[in-house]
Design a protein around this motif. Sequence first.
Motif, PDB file in Angstrom:
ATOM      1  N   ALA A  40      27.852  32.353  43.522  1.00 19.60           N
ATOM      2  CA  ALA A  40      26.538  32.021  42.956  1.00 19.60           C
ATOM      3  C   ALA A  40      26.069  30.650  43.433  1.00 19.60           C
ATOM      4  O   ALA A  40      24.914  30.468  43.830  1.00 19.60           O
ATOM      5  CB  ALA A  40      26.604  32.064  41.431  1.00 19.60           C
ATOM      6  N   ARG A  41      26.958  29.686  43.399  1.00 19.48           N
ATOM      7  CA  ARG A  41      26.589  28.335  43.818  1.00 19.48           C
ATOM      8  C   ARG A  41      26.371  28.254  45.323  1.00 19.48           C
ATOM      9  O   ARG A  41      25.542  27.479  45.799  1.00 19.48           O
ATOM     10  CB  ARG A  41      27.671  27.348  43.367  1.00 19.48           C
ATOM     11  N   VAL A  44      22.853  29.268  46.118  1.00 20.52           N
ATOM     12  CA  VAL A  44      21.909  28.173  45.900  1.00 20.52           C
ATOM     13  C   VAL A  44      21.974  27.175  47.050  1.00 20.52           C
ATOM     14  O   VAL A  44      20.938  26.733  47.578  1.00 20.52           O
ATOM     15  CB  VAL A  44      22.192  27.461  44.565  1.00 20.52           C
ATOM     16  N   TYR A  62      19.709  28.131  39.147  1.00 24.21           N
ATOM     17  CA  TYR A  62      21.056  28.500  38.719  1.00 24.21           C
ATOM     18  C   TYR A  62      21.199  28.212  37.225  1.00 24.21           C
ATOM     19  O   TYR A  62      20.990  27.079  36.776  1.00 24.21           O
ATOM     20  CB  TYR A  62      22.097  27.707  39.507  1.00 24.21           C
ATOM     21  N   ASP A 107      24.759  33.078  35.788  1.00 24.50           N
ATOM     22  CA  ASP A 107      26.184  33.094  36.120  1.00 24.50           C
ATOM     23  C   ASP A 107      27.056  33.159  34.864  1.00 24.50           C
ATOM     24  O   ASP A 107      27.011  32.284  34.010  1.00 24.50           O
ATOM     25  CB  ASP A 107      26.526  31.826  36.919  1.00 24.50           C
TER      26      ASP A 107
END
Length: 323
Positions: A40-41, A44, A62, A107
């Motif tokens: 997820a990070r 970004v 996020y 998340d």
Amino acid sequence: MAEHASPITIANLFESDEGEQSPHIVVLQGAAGIGKTLTARKIVLDWANGELYLSRFDYVFYINCRELNFDGKQRGVEDLIFKNCPDQNAPTKEILMNPEKLLFIIDGFDELSFSFNQSESNFSSDPCEKQPVEIILSSLFGKEVLHKSHLIITTRPTALETLRQWLGDEHCAYAEILGFSKDERKKYFYNFFDNEEQAIKAYNFVEDREMLFTMCFIPIVCWIICTVLKQQMEAGEDLAQTSRTVTDVYMLYLSSLMKGHSSNSKQQIQMNLKGLCSLAADGVRRQKILFEEDEIKQHGLDTADSFFLNENMFQKDIGCEYV
């Protein structure tokens, strides 16, 4: 709903098969520690660097579900955007004008502690209307608010069915993060060690031990194993004697963390360790991974010396905490 039975890249998550509608919601599922948050990070980061979704999304936000558990304020989607935007002067009104160009990354759905038993009549279609966080998220999931926006939601499999119920008939794509393949494990070892000779020695050692090698499919475990093996080799230790099992590796890692806080008394370290074990056992019995402040206090882990609860400890090289 689309289930991906074949490999798919992050860049193609929102692509559709021929003749099908492109999904607006993508669910990334995977076991604990498999790399959901890292993925997820990374999304970004890659978007911010102009390497991913650049023409598809103008803004990517996020949202960490664990942090939302402790946010008792009533918020609107606009507030969530502002809270998770590094630019505190961002024109949120302008951002909301083009919802189709927005990507929300939610998340850790499985870590949400509040109930989603909300009536659809409570849903909010106004992104500026302040509501409890569970109402705001339910409205996003159900496409009642910013219905043209896109979502990526990460979750453990245990909460997948609950999430499916809340997504309802929305057109979604589901993908599973499987961890490191055998080739990826080898690549990780060679990237982790600066010394190629050490990398070869460490990889061959782990490959010859089935349980260690199997556990390396989980990225965080692979990192711990590499970290411990590197320390052992630099100390001149015999790996065959010190790091034979996963338990051996975990104990060496824990021991290194405790050495890093040598300013604590032996008695304090023992008390911390006993409290942590008690908390872990309680979590296993109740199948719980998040703990409230009063539960932390019950196990005597609410003091400044309880370094086990400082998650930053587990994100640094074990050697850099020595004092």
